[in-house]
Scaffold this active site. Structure first.
Site, short mmCIF file in Angstrom:
data_model
loop_
_atom_site.label_atom_id
_atom_site.label_comp_id
_atom_site.label_asym_id
_atom_site.label_seq_id
_atom_site.Cartn_x
_atom_site.Cartn_y
_atom_site.Cartn_z
N HIS A 112 0.84 -1.20 0.00
CA HIS A 112 0.00 0.00 0.00
C HIS A 112 0.87 1.24 0.00
O HIS A 112 1.95 1.27 0.58
CB HIS A 112 -0.97 0.01 1.19
CG HIS A 112 -0.32 -0.21 2.52
ND1 HIS A 112 0.07 -1.45 2.97
CD2 HIS A 112 0.01 0.65 3.51
CE1 HIS A 112 0.60 -1.35 4.17
NE2 HIS A 112 0.58 -0.08 4.53
N HIS A 155 0.68 5.25 0.94
CA HIS A 155 -0.03 6.33 1.63
C HIS A 155 0.08 7.59 0.77
O HIS A 155 1.18 8.00 0.40
CB HIS A 155 0.63 6.63 2.98
CG HIS A 155 0.64 5.48 3.95
ND1 HIS A 155 -0.22 5.40 5.03
CD2 HIS A 155 1.44 4.38 4.03
CE1 HIS A 155 0.04 4.30 5.72
NE2 HIS A 155 1.05 3.67 5.14
P1 5GP Z 1 1.24 0.75 7.45
O1 5GP Z 1 1.44 1.09 8.89
O2 5GP Z 1 1.22 -0.75 7.22
O3 5GP Z 1 2.17 1.46 6.51
O4 5GP Z 1 -0.18 1.32 7.06
C1 5GP Z 1 -1.36 0.66 7.34
C2 5GP Z 1 -2.43 1.71 7.40
O5 5GP Z 1 -3.69 1.07 7.33
C3 5GP Z 1 -2.42 2.54 8.68
O6 5GP Z 1 -2.22 3.92 8.35
C4 5GP Z 1 -3.80 2.28 9.29
O7 5GP Z 1 -4.37 3.43 9.87
C5 5GP Z 1 -4.59 1.78 8.12
N1 5GP Z 1 -5.65 0.83 8.47
C6 5GP Z 1 -5.53 -0.24 9.30
N2 5GP Z 1 -6.69 -0.91 9.38
C7 5GP Z 1 -7.58 -0.23 8.59
C8 5GP Z 1 -8.96 -0.43 8.27
O8 5GP Z 1 -9.61 -1.37 8.72
N3 5GP Z 1 -9.53 0.46 7.42
C9 5GP Z 1 -8.83 1.53 6.89
N4 5GP Z 1 -9.50 2.36 6.09
N5 5GP Z 1 -7.53 1.74 7.18
C10 5GP Z 1 -6.91 0.88 8.01
#
Ligand code: 5GP
Ligand code: ZN
Length: 115
Positions: A98, A100
Site C-alpha cells: 500500500h 499512503h
Molecule cells: P502501514 O502502517 O502498514 O504502513 O499502514 C497501514 C495503514 O492502514 C495505517 O495507516 C492504518 O491506519 C490503516 N488501516 C488499518 N486498518 C484499517 C482499516 O480497517 N480500514 C482503513 N480504512 N484503514 C486501516
C-alpha cells in the site's frame, strides 16, 4: 486469504472508497495523519515493496497513475507525499502493498516521515 486489505477490496470490511479501476483500489485511511490520507493498493495481493518483481511491477506504475489522477481531481496543487512502509523497522502493519497519499498540510521531512 486472511488479509485485511483483500477483505476491504472484496467489500467484506467497509471503507470509504476514493478510487477504483481494474487493477487499483484506494480508500481513506481509518486513522489519518494528514487532512488528506488515502491508501492506494493493488487488487492483486502483494505482501509489500519487497515482493515487487519483474513480473508484477507494472502494478506500481498503475498505482502511481491512479495517485496522479486523484491528486489532479482533488486539486492537490500545493503538494502531496507518497509513502510505502516495508517490514518491521518501517512500521508496516498490513502485509498487503500500500502507498499512503498524504496532503493538505505543510510537511516536514525525517525518517519518521515528518508528517
Ligand atoms: P502501514 O502502517 O502498514 O504502513 O499502514 C497501514 C495503514 O492502514 C495505517 O495507516 C492504518 O491506519 C490503516 N488501516 C488499518 N486498518 C484499517 C482499516 O480497517 N480500514 C482503513 N480504512 N484503514 C486501516
Ligand atoms: Zn491482501
Amino acid at each position: 486469504m486472511d488479509c485485511l486489505f483483500c477483505k476491504i477490496i472484496a467489500g467484506e470490511i467497509p471503507c470509504t472508497k476514493v478510487y477504483e479501476d481494474d487493477f487499483v483500489f484506494a480508500f481513506k485511511d481509518i486513522s489519518p495523519i494528514a487532512p488528506v490520507h488515502y491508501l492506494f493498493i493493488p487488487k492483486a495481493h502483494i505482501s509489500g515493496a519487497a515482493a515487487v518483481t519483474e513480473e508484477n511491477a507494472v502494478i506500481v506504475g498503475k498505482i502511481f497513475t491512479a495517485i496522479a489522477k486523484v491528486a489532479a481531481r482533488e486539486q492537490l496543487d500545493s503538494g502531496f507525499r507518497v509513502i510505502t512502509n516495508n517490514g518491521a523497522d518501517a512500521g508496516q502493519t498490513v502485509p498487503h502493498l500500500h502507498f499512503h497519499l498524504l496532503a493538505g498540510k505543510e510537511m516536514g521531512w525525517s525518517a519518521e516521515s515528518g508528517v
